[in-house]
Design a protein around this motif. Structure first.
Motif, PDB file in Angstrom:
ATOM      1  N   ASN A 114       0.846  -1.211   0.094  1.00 22.29           N
ATOM      2  CA  ASN A 114       0.115   0.073   0.155  1.00 22.29           C
ATOM      3  C   ASN A 114       1.011   1.230  -0.248  1.00 22.29           C
ATOM      4  O   ASN A 114       0.354   2.230  -0.779  1.00 22.29           O
ATOM      5  CB  ASN A 114      -1.098   0.096   1.080  1.00 22.29           C
ATOM      6  CG  ASN A 114      -2.052  -1.083   1.133  1.00 22.29           C
ATOM      7  OD1 ASN A 114      -2.266  -1.392  -0.029  1.00 22.29           O
ATOM      8  ND2 ASN A 114      -2.644  -1.589   2.153  1.00 22.29           N
ATOM      9  N   LEU A 115       1.976   1.156   0.564  1.00 21.03           N
ATOM     10  CA  LEU A 115       2.805   2.278   0.543  1.00 21.03           C
ATOM     11  C   LEU A 115       3.372   2.649  -0.773  1.00 21.03           C
ATOM     12  O   LEU A 115       3.473   4.038  -0.968  1.00 21.03           O
ATOM     13  CB  LEU A 115       3.975   1.992   1.698  1.00 21.03           C
ATOM     14  CG  LEU A 115       5.145   3.120   1.811  1.00 21.03           C
ATOM     15  CD1 LEU A 115       4.395   4.385   1.990  1.00 21.03           C
ATOM     16  CD2 LEU A 115       6.191   2.825   2.825  1.00 21.03           C
ATOM     17  N   LEU A 116       3.912   1.773  -1.566  1.00 17.95           N
ATOM     18  CA  LEU A 116       4.202   1.880  -2.794  1.00 17.95           C
ATOM     19  C   LEU A 116       3.164   2.248  -3.706  1.00 17.95           C
ATOM     20  O   LEU A 116       3.439   3.198  -4.740  1.00 17.95           O
ATOM     21  CB  LEU A 116       5.167   0.708  -3.160  1.00 17.95           C
ATOM     22  CG  LEU A 116       6.189   0.110  -2.524  1.00 17.95           C
ATOM     23  CD1 LEU A 116       7.030  -1.013  -2.969  1.00 17.95           C
ATOM     24  CD2 LEU A 116       7.565   1.453  -2.583  1.00 17.95           C
ATOM     25  N   THR A 117       2.140   1.811  -3.556  1.00 18.94           N
ATOM     26  CA  THR A 117       1.096   2.272  -4.239  1.00 18.94           C
ATOM     27  C   THR A 117       0.778   3.806  -4.183  1.00 18.94           C
ATOM     28  O   THR A 117       0.320   4.481  -4.768  1.00 18.94           O
ATOM     29  CB  THR A 117      -0.395   1.542  -3.928  1.00 18.94           C
ATOM     30  OG1 THR A 117       0.089   0.192  -4.100  1.00 18.94           O
ATOM     31  CG2 THR A 117      -1.436   1.823  -4.813  1.00 18.94           C
ATOM     32  N   GLU A 118       0.454   4.398  -2.760  1.00 10.85           N
ATOM     33  CA  GLU A 118       0.465   5.676  -2.451  1.00 10.85           C
ATOM     34  C   GLU A 118       1.387   6.618  -3.021  1.00 10.85           C
ATOM     35  O   GLU A 118       1.351   7.958  -3.195  1.00 10.85           O
ATOM     36  CB  GLU A 118       0.165   5.834  -0.998  1.00 10.85           C
ATOM     37  CG  GLU A 118      -1.107   5.277  -0.418  1.00 10.85           C
ATOM     38  CD  GLU A 118      -2.294   6.238  -0.757  1.00 10.85           C
ATOM     39  OE1 GLU A 118      -2.136   7.125  -1.208  1.00 10.85           O
ATOM     40  OE2 GLU A 118      -3.361   5.307  -0.926  1.00 10.85           O
ATOM     41  N   LEU A 119       2.598   6.063  -3.243  1.00  5.00           N
ATOM     42  CA  LEU A 119       3.742   6.934  -3.666  1.00  5.00           C
ATOM     43  C   LEU A 119       3.569   7.642  -5.063  1.00  5.00           C
ATOM     44  O   LEU A 119       3.945   8.382  -5.642  1.00  5.00           O
ATOM     45  CB  LEU A 119       5.081   6.219  -3.938  1.00  5.00           C
ATOM     46  CG  LEU A 119       5.948   5.940  -2.417  1.00  5.00           C
ATOM     47  CD1 LEU A 119       6.987   4.949  -2.720  1.00  5.00           C
ATOM     48  CD2 LEU A 119       6.071   7.201  -1.859  1.00  5.00           C
ATOM     49  N   SER A 120       2.478   6.992  -5.866  1.00  4.33           N
ATOM     50  CA  SER A 120       1.987   7.635  -7.186  1.00  4.33           C
ATOM     51  C   SER A 120       1.374   8.879  -7.140  1.00  4.33           C
ATOM     52  O   SER A 120       1.702   9.823  -7.796  1.00  4.33           O
ATOM     53  CB  SER A 120       1.210   6.606  -7.984  1.00  4.33           C
ATOM     54  OG  SER A 120      -0.137   6.326  -7.035  1.00  4.33           O
ATOM     55  N   GLY A 121       0.984   9.308  -5.910  1.00 10.06           N
ATOM     56  CA  GLY A 121       0.494  10.570  -5.660  1.00 10.06           C
ATOM     57  C   GLY A 121       1.481  11.554  -5.142  1.00 10.06           C
ATOM     58  O   GLY A 121       1.583  12.418  -5.457  1.00 10.06           O
ATOM     59  N   PHE A 122       2.496  10.924  -4.313  1.00 10.17           N
ATOM     60  CA  PHE A 122       3.787  11.695  -3.963  1.00 10.17           C
ATOM     61  C   PHE A 122       4.449  12.107  -5.208  1.00 10.17           C
ATOM     62  O   PHE A 122       5.076  13.423  -5.462  1.00 10.17           O
ATOM     63  CB  PHE A 122       4.467  11.137  -3.085  1.00 10.17           C
ATOM     64  CG  PHE A 122       3.883  11.194  -1.557  1.00 10.17           C
ATOM     65  CD1 PHE A 122       4.341  12.261  -0.591  1.00 10.17           C
ATOM     66  CD2 PHE A 122       3.225  10.018  -1.291  1.00 10.17           C
ATOM     67  CE1 PHE A 122       3.680  12.157   0.379  1.00 10.17           C
ATOM     68  CE2 PHE A 122       2.504  10.064   0.070  1.00 10.17           C
ATOM     69  CZ  PHE A 122       2.923  11.073   0.767  1.00 10.17           C
ATOM     70  N   LYS A 123       4.628  11.340  -6.227  1.00 13.22           N
ATOM     71  CA  LYS A 123       5.392  11.556  -7.373  1.00 13.22           C
ATOM     72  C   LYS A 123       4.872  12.906  -8.358  1.00 13.22           C
ATOM     73  O   LYS A 123       5.595  13.273  -9.038  1.00 13.22           O
ATOM     74  CB  LYS A 123       5.191  10.512  -8.714  1.00 13.22           C
ATOM     75  CG  LYS A 123       6.214   9.303  -7.949  1.00 13.22           C
ATOM     76  CD  LYS A 123       5.711   8.097  -8.771  1.00 13.22           C
ATOM     77  CE  LYS A 123       5.962   8.290 -10.397  1.00 13.22           C
ATOM     78  NZ  LYS A 123       5.824   7.162 -10.891  1.00 13.22           N
ATOM     79  N   LYS A 124       3.791  13.209  -7.953  1.00 12.37           N
ATOM     80  CA  LYS A 124       3.129  14.479  -8.964  1.00 12.37           C
ATOM     81  C   LYS A 124       3.656  15.716  -8.384  1.00 12.37           C
ATOM     82  O   LYS A 124       3.498  16.467  -9.212  1.00 12.37           O
ATOM     83  CB  LYS A 124       1.568  14.406  -8.844  1.00 12.37           C
ATOM     84  CG  LYS A 124       0.836  13.197  -9.168  1.00 12.37           C
ATOM     85  CD  LYS A 124      -0.695  13.270  -8.922  1.00 12.37           C
ATOM     86  CE  LYS A 124      -1.254  12.250  -9.472  1.00 12.37           C
ATOM     87  NZ  LYS A 124      -2.745  12.255  -9.305  1.00 12.37           N
TER      88      LYS A 124
END
Length: 410
Positions: A114-124
């Motif tokens: 789940n942590l690596l999945t949420e990182l897609s939002g941080f990448k923006k």
């Protein structure tokens, strides 16, 4: 067992207890000017610090993190406030605010998927990704339960989305419409009464922002000495503002660069400076910076006097105010303040009568400071007579009976 915000620990272990923030009650921060608070009170629900007169804060109640994650975030922010500049620490605040809006804020510890999945939002956002990466690295270095070094390596390899290099140019993102610019120019150009000097000051700030667009820290660091003008032989005036460099304000004497300003803005500043000095004195300056320009032999006595006055006020105020509050209740506090202020005004008036301002050798009018070139152009007949009546340093240092020897004598 608890851990402080600045303690280093080995690699994490599943047997470690939950983290509890036990940092200092006050954190020393890196301020760029001397007139701003140097400490952040960590006992308050809202931590506040300042940079260039702008309040930066983080509200732990509205952050909406799990209790344990909230404690970890407090430890990280205490570390960031001590180590980084105020604006950099506030970048981490924005990253924590974004974290509170994700699913990661609802539970802790996190599972890797789940942590690596949420990182897609941080990448923006590059700032959000850097802030979260630094937060995770800080927790791993201190061995806090729930943070793993292997997951950090995966976070470290995540890159933010590519941003067009021209997308960060301010003028390409936002600008004033024609009607907005016309309204702004009309507001800048309207005539204001000299009695409302606060409105005049706001108008000057607005006009200065329109011409030079300085940063907030540059506004905050401006001094009367940074403004100068030169009058030529044909009575033309040229105005200059020595603007401090934003990234060098924290230096003792920050580097300044001259910026030309229009005659209209220069006349506004010149009149405003004269009005402020007329109201508050030609040598007015904040007490907090009074020691900056004091001579070497007066520096220590001045600081001793300020500390003595502060100590006496801290010791005597409770003794003086308590009886009045006992007799009159809450109103007694304001009556005590009124009596103290009247006593101070009376003392200042008495002191002004006993120690009047010294007479100047030539007629004097409060104006902004001049550069060496401007001073040469402003030499008048009165100043020449004053110079002839007062002996030069060379004449004062020469031996009696012998002529003074000039340094440029052949």
């Amino acid at each position: 067992m608890t851990k402080s915000a600045d303690q280093e620990h080995p690699s994490p272990s599943s047997s470690l207890p939950a983290y509890v923030f036990e940092g200092p009650a006050q954190i020393a921060i890196q301020t760029r000017t001397d007139d701003q608070p140097r400490y952040v009170d960590t006992r308050l629900p809202v931590w506040t610090w300042y940079d260039g007169g702008v309040a930066l804060k983080i509200d732990w109640v509205s952050l909406d993190l799990t209790p344990e994650l909230n404690e970890i975030a407090k430890g990280f922010m205490a570390y960031a406030l001590e180590k980084y500049a105020p604006q950099t620490a506030f970048m981490f605040v924005r990253s924590l605010v974004y974290l509170s809006n994700t699913a990661l804020a609802r539970y802790f510890p996190w599972d890797s998927k789940n942590l690596l999945t949420e990182l897609s939002g941080f990448k923006k956002s590059r700032q959000h990704l850097i802030g979260f990466r630094r937060f995770y690295r800080w927790a791993v270095d201190r061995g806090i339960k729930g943070f793993d070094s292997n997951i950090y390596l995966k976070i470290k390899n995540v890159k933010s989305d590519r941003v067009d290099p021209y997308a960060r140019i301010f003028l390409s993102q936002s600008s004033l419409e024609l009607d907005e610019e016309i309204r702004l120019l009309k507001r800048i150009g309207r005539e204001l009464s000299s009695d409302s000097w606060e409105e005049v000051q706001f108008n000057i700030v607005l006009h200065l922002a329109f011409e030079l667009a300085p940063r907030s820290i540059q506004f905050h660091s401006l001094d009367i000495a940074d403004f100068e003008f030169i009058e030529s032989t044909d009575h033309e005036k040229y105005y200059t503002l020595w603007l401090p460099m934003a990234k060098k304000v924290s230096q003792r004497r920050p580097e300044r660069r001259p910026r030309k300003i229009t005659t209209r803005l220069g006349e506004k500043i010149s009149r405003h400076v004269a009005e402020i000095q007329r109201r508050f004195g030609s040598d007015c300056e904040p007490v907090s910076s009074a020691a900056d320009r004091a001579p070497a032999d007066a520096l220590v006595p001045m600081i001793q006097g300020l500390l003595l006055i502060n100590s006496l006020g801290s010791a005597m105020a409770p003794l003086a105010i308590s009886p009045m509050m006992t007799a009159y209740g809450e109103v007694g506090l304001f009556w005590a303040f009124a009596v103290i202020n009247l006593a101070m005004v009376g003392f200042f008036l008495w002191r002004r009568g006993k120690r009047p301002a010294p007479e100047h050798p030539a007629p004097f009018a409060p104006t902004a400071t001049f550069s060496p070139t401007g001073a040469e152009l402003r030499v008048t007949e009165d100043l020449m007579h004053a110079a002839q009546e007062h002996p030069t340093l060379e004449a004062m240092d020469s031996t009696p009976g012998q002529p003074a020897v000039r340094a440029d004598a052949q």
